[in-house]
Design a protein around this motif. Structure first.
Motif, PDB file in Angstrom:
ATOM      1  N   ILE A 193     -10.085  -1.454   4.540  1.00 35.84           N
ATOM      2  CA  ILE A 193     -10.074  -0.914   3.174  1.00 35.84           C
ATOM      3  C   ILE A 193      -8.652  -0.848   2.641  1.00 35.84           C
ATOM      4  O   ILE A 193      -8.371  -1.224   1.497  1.00 35.84           O
ATOM      5  N   GLY A 194      -7.724  -0.378   3.487  1.00 36.02           N
ATOM      6  CA  GLY A 194      -6.344  -0.276   3.038  1.00 36.02           C
ATOM      7  C   GLY A 194      -5.752  -1.626   2.664  1.00 36.02           C
ATOM      8  O   GLY A 194      -5.120  -1.794   1.616  1.00 36.02           O
ATOM      9  N   SER A 195      -5.977  -2.624   3.532  1.00 34.25           N
ATOM     10  CA  SER A 195      -5.380  -3.929   3.246  1.00 34.25           C
ATOM     11  C   SER A 195      -6.003  -4.563   2.016  1.00 34.25           C
ATOM     12  O   SER A 195      -5.303  -5.157   1.193  1.00 34.25           O
ATOM     13  N   LYS A 196      -7.316  -4.430   1.878  1.00 39.78           N
ATOM     14  CA  LYS A 196      -7.955  -5.017   0.699  1.00 39.78           C
ATOM     15  C   LYS A 196      -7.439  -4.348  -0.570  1.00 39.78           C
ATOM     16  O   LYS A 196      -7.251  -5.004  -1.601  1.00 39.78           O
ATOM     17  N   PHE A 197      -7.177  -3.038  -0.465  1.00 36.82           N
ATOM     18  CA  PHE A 197      -6.646  -2.329  -1.624  1.00 36.82           C
ATOM     19  C   PHE A 197      -5.286  -2.894  -2.016  1.00 36.82           C
ATOM     20  O   PHE A 197      -5.034  -3.206  -3.180  1.00 36.82           O
ATOM     21  N   ILE A 198      -4.407  -3.019  -1.003  1.00 36.51           N
ATOM     22  CA  ILE A 198      -3.072  -3.560  -1.277  1.00 36.51           C
ATOM     23  C   ILE A 198      -3.180  -4.956  -1.855  1.00 36.51           C
ATOM     24  O   ILE A 198      -2.453  -5.344  -2.769  1.00 36.51           O
ATOM     25  N   GLY A 199      -4.138  -5.724  -1.298  1.00 36.85           N
ATOM     26  CA  GLY A 199      -4.264  -7.089  -1.775  1.00 36.85           C
ATOM     27  C   GLY A 199      -4.746  -7.150  -3.207  1.00 36.85           C
ATOM     28  O   GLY A 199      -4.141  -7.776  -4.070  1.00 36.85           O
ATOM     29  N   HIS A 200      -5.855  -6.474  -3.476  1.00 38.91           N
ATOM     30  CA  HIS A 200      -6.459  -6.639  -4.794  1.00 38.91           C
ATOM     31  C   HIS A 200      -5.632  -6.025  -5.892  1.00 38.91           C
ATOM     32  O   HIS A 200      -5.622  -6.512  -7.018  1.00 38.91           O
ATOM     33  N   TYR A 201      -4.922  -4.941  -5.579  1.00 43.82           N
ATOM     34  CA  TYR A 201      -4.207  -4.272  -6.667  1.00 43.82           C
ATOM     35  C   TYR A 201      -2.738  -4.628  -6.709  1.00 43.82           C
ATOM     36  O   TYR A 201      -2.041  -4.173  -7.585  1.00 43.82           O
ATOM     37  N   TRP A 202      -2.247  -5.415  -5.777  1.00 39.94           N
ATOM     38  CA  TRP A 202      -0.818  -5.684  -5.815  1.00 39.94           C
ATOM     39  C   TRP A 202      -0.465  -7.122  -5.472  1.00 39.94           C
ATOM     40  O   TRP A 202       0.111  -7.833  -6.277  1.00 39.94           O
ATOM     41  N   LEU A 203      -0.835  -7.561  -4.259  1.00 41.20           N
ATOM     42  CA  LEU A 203      -0.141  -8.706  -3.711  1.00 41.20           C
ATOM     43  C   LEU A 203      -0.842 -10.049  -3.806  1.00 41.20           C
ATOM     44  O   LEU A 203      -0.229 -11.057  -3.539  1.00 41.20           O
ATOM     45  N   GLN A 204      -2.118 -10.063  -4.151  1.00 45.03           N
ATOM     46  CA  GLN A 204      -2.774 -11.372  -4.100  1.00 45.03           C
ATOM     47  C   GLN A 204      -2.617 -12.114  -5.410  1.00 45.03           C
ATOM     48  O   GLN A 204      -2.650 -11.523  -6.483  1.00 45.03           O
ATOM     49  N   ARG A 205      -2.471 -13.434  -5.283  1.00 45.25           N
ATOM     50  CA  ARG A 205      -2.343 -14.268  -6.465  1.00 45.25           C
ATOM     51  C   ARG A 205      -3.195 -15.511  -6.274  1.00 45.25           C
ATOM     52  O   ARG A 205      -3.658 -15.803  -5.195  1.00 45.25           O
ATOM     53  N   LYS A 206      -3.267 -16.320  -7.316  1.00 50.46           N
ATOM     54  CA  LYS A 206      -4.024 -17.567  -7.203  1.00 50.46           C
ATOM     55  C   LYS A 206      -3.287 -18.525  -6.281  1.00 50.46           C
ATOM     56  O   LYS A 206      -2.077 -18.415  -6.083  1.00 50.46           O
ATOM     57  N   GLU A 207      -4.032 -19.483  -5.774  1.00 47.22           N
ATOM     58  CA  GLU A 207      -3.446 -20.371  -4.771  1.00 47.22           C
ATOM     59  C   GLU A 207      -2.324 -21.222  -5.324  1.00 47.22           C
ATOM     60  O   GLU A 207      -1.446 -21.656  -4.597  1.00 47.22           O
ATOM     61  N   ASP A 208      -2.330 -21.484  -6.637  1.00 53.20           N
ATOM     62  CA  ASP A 208      -1.294 -22.374  -7.163  1.00 53.20           C
ATOM     63  C   ASP A 208      -0.133 -21.593  -7.770  1.00 53.20           C
ATOM     64  O   ASP A 208       0.597 -22.118  -8.611  1.00 53.20           O
ATOM     65  N   TYR A 209       0.046 -20.363  -7.330  1.00 52.42           N
ATOM     66  CA  TYR A 209       1.060 -19.489  -7.914  1.00 52.42           C
ATOM     67  C   TYR A 209       2.463 -20.069  -7.839  1.00 52.42           C
ATOM     68  O   TYR A 209       3.252 -19.970  -8.768  1.00 52.42           O
ATOM     69  N   TYR A 210       2.783 -20.679  -6.686  1.00 48.17           N
ATOM     70  CA  TYR A 210       4.153 -21.181  -6.515  1.00 48.17           C
ATOM     71  C   TYR A 210       4.304 -22.624  -6.936  1.00 48.17           C
ATOM     72  O   TYR A 210       5.396 -23.173  -6.888  1.00 48.17           O
ATOM     73  N   ASP A 211       3.212 -23.274  -7.326  1.00 40.55           N
ATOM     74  CA  ASP A 211       3.326 -24.718  -7.529  1.00 40.55           C
ATOM     75  C   ASP A 211       4.222 -25.066  -8.697  1.00 40.55           C
ATOM     76  O   ASP A 211       4.907 -26.074  -8.669  1.00 40.55           O
ATOM     77  N   ARG A 212       4.219 -24.187  -9.715  1.00 40.62           N
ATOM     78  CA  ARG A 212       5.114 -24.426 -10.847  1.00 40.62           C
ATOM     79  C   ARG A 212       6.560 -24.412 -10.394  1.00 40.62           C
ATOM     80  O   ARG A 212       7.358 -25.253 -10.786  1.00 40.62           O
ATOM     81  N   ASN A 213       6.890 -23.430  -9.508  1.00 38.22           N
ATOM     82  CA  ASN A 213       8.265 -23.338  -9.026  1.00 38.22           C
ATOM     83  C   ASN A 213       8.606 -24.481  -8.095  1.00 38.22           C
ATOM     84  O   ASN A 213       9.700 -25.008  -8.119  1.00 38.22           O
ATOM     85  N   ASP A 214       7.623 -24.867  -7.264  1.00 37.20           N
ATOM     86  CA  ASP A 214       7.927 -25.890  -6.275  1.00 37.20           C
ATOM     87  C   ASP A 214       8.053 -27.257  -6.916  1.00 37.20           C
ATOM     88  O   ASP A 214       8.856 -28.079  -6.488  1.00 37.20           O
ATOM     89  N   ASN A 215       7.212 -27.506  -7.931  1.00 36.09           N
ATOM     90  CA  ASN A 215       7.148 -28.882  -8.423  1.00 36.09           C
ATOM     91  C   ASN A 215       8.179 -29.199  -9.486  1.00 36.09           C
ATOM     92  O   ASN A 215       8.390 -30.359  -9.807  1.00 36.09           O
ATOM     93  N   ASP A 216       8.797 -28.182 -10.043  1.00 35.98           N
ATOM     94  CA  ASP A 216       9.745 -28.467 -11.120  1.00 35.98           C
ATOM     95  C   ASP A 216      11.033 -29.043 -10.582  1.00 35.98           C
ATOM     96  O   ASP A 216      11.615 -28.509  -9.658  1.00 35.98           O
ATOM     97  N   GLU A 217      11.505 -30.085 -11.144  1.00 39.88           N
ATOM     98  CA  GLU A 217      12.781 -30.662 -10.679  1.00 39.88           C
ATOM     99  C   GLU A 217      13.844 -30.476 -11.741  1.00 39.88           C
ATOM    100  O   GLU A 217      13.579 -30.321 -12.894  1.00 39.88           O
TER     101      GLU A 217
END
Lengths: 78, 589
Positions: free
Chosen positions: A54-78
């Motif tokens: 319960i604790g981890s799911k709480f931290i995840g859902h309300y704070w730390l989880q993002r969509k899978e392509d969250y970093y792709d904008r940062n990674d792919n930009d040259e």
């Protein structure tokens, strides 16, 4: 199915409590506050499991989880 | 002075790696196995106390130093090299084979290093060879993850070098022993902690290990963190901050693992959790605790690589690595499931498996120091570990229903992978059933008996009721197709901004400065080529700008005899005036 599971686990728990009571817990050379509670670790395992999930799911859902392509904008930009 | 007895094991591996690069691909896997076998033979004849001294430039070096602590790590690394070689017997990629052998060899180099210079050299070789195992996957995501891994590790290596140089300046000795406080030791501690994946310096591990190749990640999971554990045990045993760091690590890994969807990333978070036990024990510093840390490192290498091998077969067979896309493989891959569960029971600390005899030594070390909260928290981390590694991951990978539209069709897995897994599982069970085999290798004499009735019962209570909790909440535990932000957010999110500030802006700045200096040069050239002419031009341009006279003619390209030039008399007048001033200066001052 769930009822059978719960009945079996209750029986197992009672067995553990009885084993604890008759095997001299709390008499080892390291005594902690919980050493005298029969079946302590069974309850600890069960409740600890619930707390972690319960604790981890709480931290995840309300704070730390993002969509899978969250970093792709940062990674792919040259 | 290098005899049969004190040939550094790392040299065997380095030479072997070079040989491997030139052997034909049919012979390579066999040669690969021969090298750890040879090293094992040398290990058996190695006695604590062997050392190799060396003068290099001004430094007194001890590149090879054997004692009980390094010997036990040497054993497990060589064994791991062998079973890893069996597991990757089918690999034909020369990059992977050479770099994994070099990786094992450099780990041995660090573990047997008696001086900091050798340590640094092998530390850096470890970083480079391990990044090749990530890059060997050869896809863009892995390339980027490998770069981030390399950047973090090079940063750590620089800290290490800075610390070593400072340490040498302060103490005049390059020997690698226990460090007292001071800024040099903190720098070195930082670097060791980075390699041990102590939060917040851990993000490289969970970022990069899932992106490696199937066989590469098996090697990755086993070496870097455990080498750092050895280094911490050697240099910083008893440091109190490590106690807190270890406990935080143990819980941190478990909490983040709940949220993970990628199976290897889940296992990577559990690496952090288990290494937390070792760091905690090193912080305690007592003989029991150091024994516990070493024993746990030994078992951990074995069972963690077994877990990575198990999921590696799943990834090899299906190409999928996310819990949301896996499921229903039990009928197709039962052997992988069975061998994986040996690793899962080991990591959870089931009696008769290796985790039971090693993890409990760490917790016992906490108990005899009367650290109640620590013992409870570490047991809580055990609960979480069994929950995810032993229950959630196998259930959603092998059972349950795949949420994909088409059912998974696993392709056949090379037999060598199963043989490698079986060997490793055998070692896990052997240690569990006969712990004396491991205990005899530990640095201090062991006064601990893991198989007591109360301990076995405690563990069974803990694990069975964790299972009950899992069963009740199983609906909430399926993977979610999301990622979790971790401390690497701090250098990944601003990466575009950092790129703009540190690369693009600097380039533009250099461009502007270059333009300015070139125009300055042009100005000086024009001025010096024809000063009066330039001054005339300047005056005419100023007249045009302020008084609206006619536009001055642009500088002609060829010689124009009719162009306006100052009368010669003006120049003669200027020279005469200059001479008069000089004369007056001379006479009156």
């Amino acid at each position: 199915m769930k009822r059978i599971c719960l009945m079996v686990s209750l029986i197992v728990f009672i067995i553990f409590v009885l084993l604890d009571l008759f095997s001299g817990i709390g008499t080892g050379h390291v005594v902690f506050p919980w050493s005298h509670i029969a079946g302590f670790f069974a309850l600890f395992g069960f409740i600890g499991c619930l707390i972690i999930i319960i604790g981890s799911k709480f931290i995840g859902h309300y704070w730390l989880q993002r969509k899978e392509d969250y970093y792709d904008r940062n990674d792919n930009d040259e | 002075m290098i005899t049969m007895n004190n040939i550094p094991l790392a040299i065997i591996f380095v030479v072997g790696a070079v040989l491997l690069a030139i052997l034909p691909h049919r012979v390579r896997p066999v040669a690969y196995l021969a090298i750890p076998a040879l090293a094992f033979y040398f290990l058996l004849h190695l006695e604590p106390g062997v050392s190799l001294n060396f003068h290099f430039l001004n430094y007194e070096l001890v590149p090879y130093r054997v004692d009980r602590l390094s010997l036990v790590f040497g054993y497990v690394f060589v064994i791991m090299g062998f079973v890893g070689g069996v597991y990757s017997f089918h690999v034909k990629d020369k990059l992977q084979q050479v770099s994994s052998l070099l990786y094992v060899g450099s780990s041995l180099g660090v573990v047997f290093a008696g001086d900091l210079f050798t340590l640094l050299v092998f530390w850096e070789i470890m970083a480079v060879s391990s990044v090749c195992l990530i890059w060997a996957r050869r896809r863009p995501k892995s390339n980027r993850a490998g770069f981030r891994y390399l950047l973090v590790h090079i940063f750590g290596g620089s800290m290490l070098m800075a610390g070593i140089i400072l340490h040498y300046n302060q103490t005049g000795s390059m020997l690698f022993n226990h460090f007292e406080g001071g800024i040099a030791s903190y720098l070195i501690l930082f670097s060791f902690a980075l390699n041990a994946a102590v939060p917040p310096l851990h993000a490289w591990l969970t970022d990069a290990y899932p992106e490696g190749t199937v066989t590469g990640s098996v090697f990755l999971s086993a070496f870097t963190t455990k080498v750092a554990i050895y280094a911490l045990a050697r240099g910083f045993a008893g440091l109190e901050v490590l106690i807190w760091a270890g406990i935080i690590m143990a819980i941190y890994g478990v909490v983040f693992a709940v949220l993970e969807n990628d199976i290897r990333r889940l296992l990577a978070y559990h690496i952090i959790s288990q290494v937390g036990y070792m760091v905690f024990a090193i912080g305690l510093g007592t003989e029991m605790a150091i024994n516990g840390a070493t024993a746990h490192a030994f078992s951990h290498i074995m069972y963690k690589s077994l877990l990575f091998m198990g999921v590696g077969t799943v990834i090899y067979a299906t190409g999928e690595s996310k819990l949301t896309r896996l499921g229903g493989l039990a009928r197709a891959m039962p052997l992988a499931l069975g061998l994986y569960m040996v690793g899962a029971f080991s990591i959870s600390g089931f009696p008769l498996f290796s985790g039971f005899v090693s993890k409990s030594m760490v917790i016992h070390g906490a108990e005899i120091e009367h650290m109640a909260a620590a013992a409870l928290l570490l047991s809580l981390a055990s609960v979480g570990t069994f929950l995810h590694t032993g229950l959630k991951l196998p259930y959603f990978t092998w059972f349950g229903n795949s949420r994909l539209l088409k059912p998974l069709k696993p392709r056949p897995v090379p037999r060598c992978m199963y043989i490698g897994m079986a060997l490793t599982a055998g070692i896990c069970i052997t240690i569990g059933v006969q712990p004396a085999l491991l205990y005899n290798l530990l640095p201090f004499t062991v006064h601990y008996q893991p198989y007591t009735a109360s301990h076995v019962m405690q563990t069974m209570q803990l694990l069975i009721f964790t299972g009950l909790g899992f069963w009740l909440l199983i609906g909430k535990l399926g993977g979610e197709a999301k990622i979790t932000l971790d401390t690497d957010w701090f250098y990944r999110r601003p990466s575009r901004l950092a790129y703009t500030v540190f690369s693009v802006s600097i380039c533009r700045f250099f461009g502007v400065v270059e333009k300015l200096s070139l125009s300055l040069v042009r100005f000086i050239t024009k001025l010096s080529a024809n000063p009066p002419g330039y001054l005339v031009e300047l005056v005419m341009t100023a007249k045009y700008a302020f008084l609206r006279t006619e536009k001055p003619a642009p500088e002609p390209a060829t010689f124009n005899p009719d162009r306006y030039r100052i009368p010669l008399g003006v120049m003669v007048l200027v020279v005469l005036l200059g001479l008069i001033i000089l004369l007056a200066w001379d006479i009156f001052i």
